[in-house]
Design an enzyme around this catalytic site. Structure first.
Site, mmCIF file in Angstrom:
data_model
loop_
_atom_site.group_PDB
_atom_site.id
_atom_site.type_symbol
_atom_site.label_atom_id
_atom_site.label_comp_id
_atom_site.label_asym_id
_atom_site.label_seq_id
_atom_site.Cartn_x
_atom_site.Cartn_y
_atom_site.Cartn_z
ATOM 1 N N HIS A 478 50.292 32.974 13.557
ATOM 2 C CA HIS A 478 49.824 33.693 12.375
ATOM 3 C C HIS A 478 48.299 33.827 12.346
ATOM 4 O O HIS A 478 47.749 34.552 11.515
ATOM 5 C CB HIS A 478 50.303 32.969 11.106
ATOM 6 N N ASP A 482 50.366 39.008 11.980
ATOM 7 C CA ASP A 482 50.871 38.906 10.612
ATOM 8 C C ASP A 482 52.376 39.161 10.588
ATOM 9 O O ASP A 482 52.962 39.675 11.552
ATOM 10 C CB ASP A 482 50.164 39.895 9.700
#
Length: 508
Positions: A478, A482
């Site tokens: 992450h 995303d």
């Protein structure tokens, strides 16, 4: 004789050191050229180090379980020492002169008998001296049956150096020693095997007398035992499948109502109740997985994919495809091709983080997770984005087979930019794999199962149909990727699979 040092070889560009796990030879033992000397474990593979010279192991410089860098001295071998390989001594040349004393009261024989006392030691090896001749009693012509007389083969002419007078009695010369064939059975019987090969054969149930060695002098290598074990397992699987097919063709009456169900006992693993030290490979994998979880911000996104069109296409084309391409047409090449194509359109998923910089790779180096008896290894298919479906299928089959046989090089286990793990081959519906840094994503393919699914027909209506369904999960870092990036990437893979437009790729 002179001595020479054996050094730690460079096992790959990314390998700088290794751990000595086992010495296959001890001080004072003879070692042949290219014969395995010791085992080295690296962070990539476990491998045998062959001796670069022939001689006698004079000194071991690195003990077991010690780490040694590339180029460091491992042992000292004294060269020029004789090495007994168990092979028969060479036969004397026909042109060699042999001095033979013939007693005066013994006439010429069809084939001169060689007595050990009549041969000069400088002219013939003791290993070649046949046993002393056993005098035979005189045989009257009347005592020999016609059948026995007919069975006698004509004898050679009298040697030039033998006396010309005839002898009243004859002495039968012993037959020359037959040459000893060096085969797999002799190889196994004489003990010319490394401890690793013996243990591997014992654990795998491989009969070493039936294994043909491919090493120096017919030596049976670890790879020969692994190949024999794989063939035996394949033959057993085929026999089991044939037995199952035969059993299925027979009509078995149902058990009586209320009768208890008898279940076969589960196989008990030999590891049950034991303790062992973690291997070097297992230790490295464990450390890297922990490091990945500590450094990356990892999470997983899952989508469901309808693979019915691919399943139907594969069923039609798999036999012709395998005959033409020499590789099995499994589902994995379809997922791999769809994943690689989507990487080109979504470079964030095919990237890596270097400090505060992002590297978007210019090629798709696809890692394929392979389950082996040593643990999970990930060989790499270089530039997979330049391959068609057949090329990907051949590469997957090749690297998987060589990885399981421990024949893959260390450099083939490094450099992946994206990885696929097929956890569905073990029956898992989906998985949440750990991202192997410095990669930023890894995709898992779940088991393909048939389920009733609501689908839309051509008129826009809805109906329930039996479809082949599969879960695809994408674990990602992450810090760069995303959730929306992961969803878009998986949607692209899903659309490519559900479209099923692979006819030209499979030759249809």
């Amino acid at each position: 004789g002179p001595s020479e040092r054996v050094v730690m070889p460079a096992l790959g560009e990314s390998v700088t050191e290794g751990i000595v796990t086992r010495w296959l030879k001890q001080v004072g033992e003879s070692v042949a050229l290219d014969e395995p000397l010791l085992e080295i474990s690296t962070d990539k593979v476990d491998t045998e180090i062959p001796s670069p010279i022939a001689g006698v192991l004079q000194e071991i410089l690195v003990a077991e379980d010690e780490t040694v860098p590339v180029g460091a001295a491992l042992a000292v071998i004294r060269t020029g020492a004789p090495i007994s390989t168990g092979a028969p001594a060479p036969m004397a040349s026909p042109s060699a002169e042999v001095s033979v004393e013939v007693p005066a009261d013994v006439g010429p024989t069809p084939e001169a008998a060689v007595s050990p006392t009549a041969v000069s030691p400088a002219l013939i090896s003791p290993a070649l001296i046949p046993p002393a001749p056993i005098p035979q009693a005189s045989v009257s012509p009347a005592s020999v049956s016609p059948a026995e007389a007919a069975s006698e083969e004509p004898q050679a002419s009298t040697p030039a150096h033998a006396p010309s007078h005839a002898a009243p009695e004859t002495t039968e010369a012993p037959a020359p020693p037959e040459p000893v064939a060096v085969d797999a059975a002799a190889n196994a019987a004489t003990g010319y095997l490394t401890p690793l090969v013996r243990k591997l054969a014992n654990d795998s149930g491989v009969d070493l007398t039936a294994v043909v060695g491919t090493g120096v002098g017919g030596r049976i290598r670890k790879e020969d035992v692994l190949e024999a074990a794989a063939k035996a397992a394949e033959a057993a699987a085929e026999a089991k499948a044939a037995e199952a097919a035969a059993s299925a063709s027979m009509v078995t009456p149902p058990p009586p109502v209320g009768s208890p169900v008898v279940r076969a006992p589960a196989d008990v693993s030999p590891l049950r109740g034991t303790t062992e030290k973690m291997s070097r490979l297992r230790t490295i994998v464990a450390q890297r997985m922990v490091d990945s979880l500590k450094q990356g911000a990892q999470l997983t996104t899952v989508v469901e994919v309808d693979v019915t069109k691919v399943a139907r296409l594969r069923a039609k084309a798999k036999e012709a495809f395998e005959a033409r391409e020499g590789a099995r047409l499994t589902f994995l090449p379809f997922f791999a091709m769809a994943a690689v194509e989507a990487l080109k359109a979504h470079p964030k998923v095919n990237a890596s983080i270097d400090g505060d910089q992002v590297i978007y790779h210019g090629e798709e180096n696809l890692g394929i997770a392979v389950d082996t008896d040593r643990g999970l290894l990930v060989p790499v298919i270089r530039d997979a984005g330049a391959l068609n479906l057949a090329g990907i299928a051949r590469k997957i089959q090749d690297v998987a087979a060589r990885t399981r046989a421990n024949k893959v090089g260390p450099d083939e286990l490094a450099g992946a930019t994206f990885t696929i793990t097929n956890t569905g081959s073990g029956g898992a519906l989906f998985d949440t794999p750990i991202v192997p840094l410095p990669q930023v994503a890894i995709m898992a393919t779940g088991a393909i199962v048939k389920r009733p699914v609501v689908i839309s027909d051509v008129d826009g209506g809805e109906t329930i149909a039996i479809r082949s369904m599969c879960y695809l999960s994408l674990s990602y870092d992450h810090r760069l990727v995303d959730g929306a990036d992961a969803a878009r990437y998986l949607s692209a893979v899903k659309a490519r699979i559900e479209e099923g437009a692979f006819e030209s790729e499979v030759g249809m």
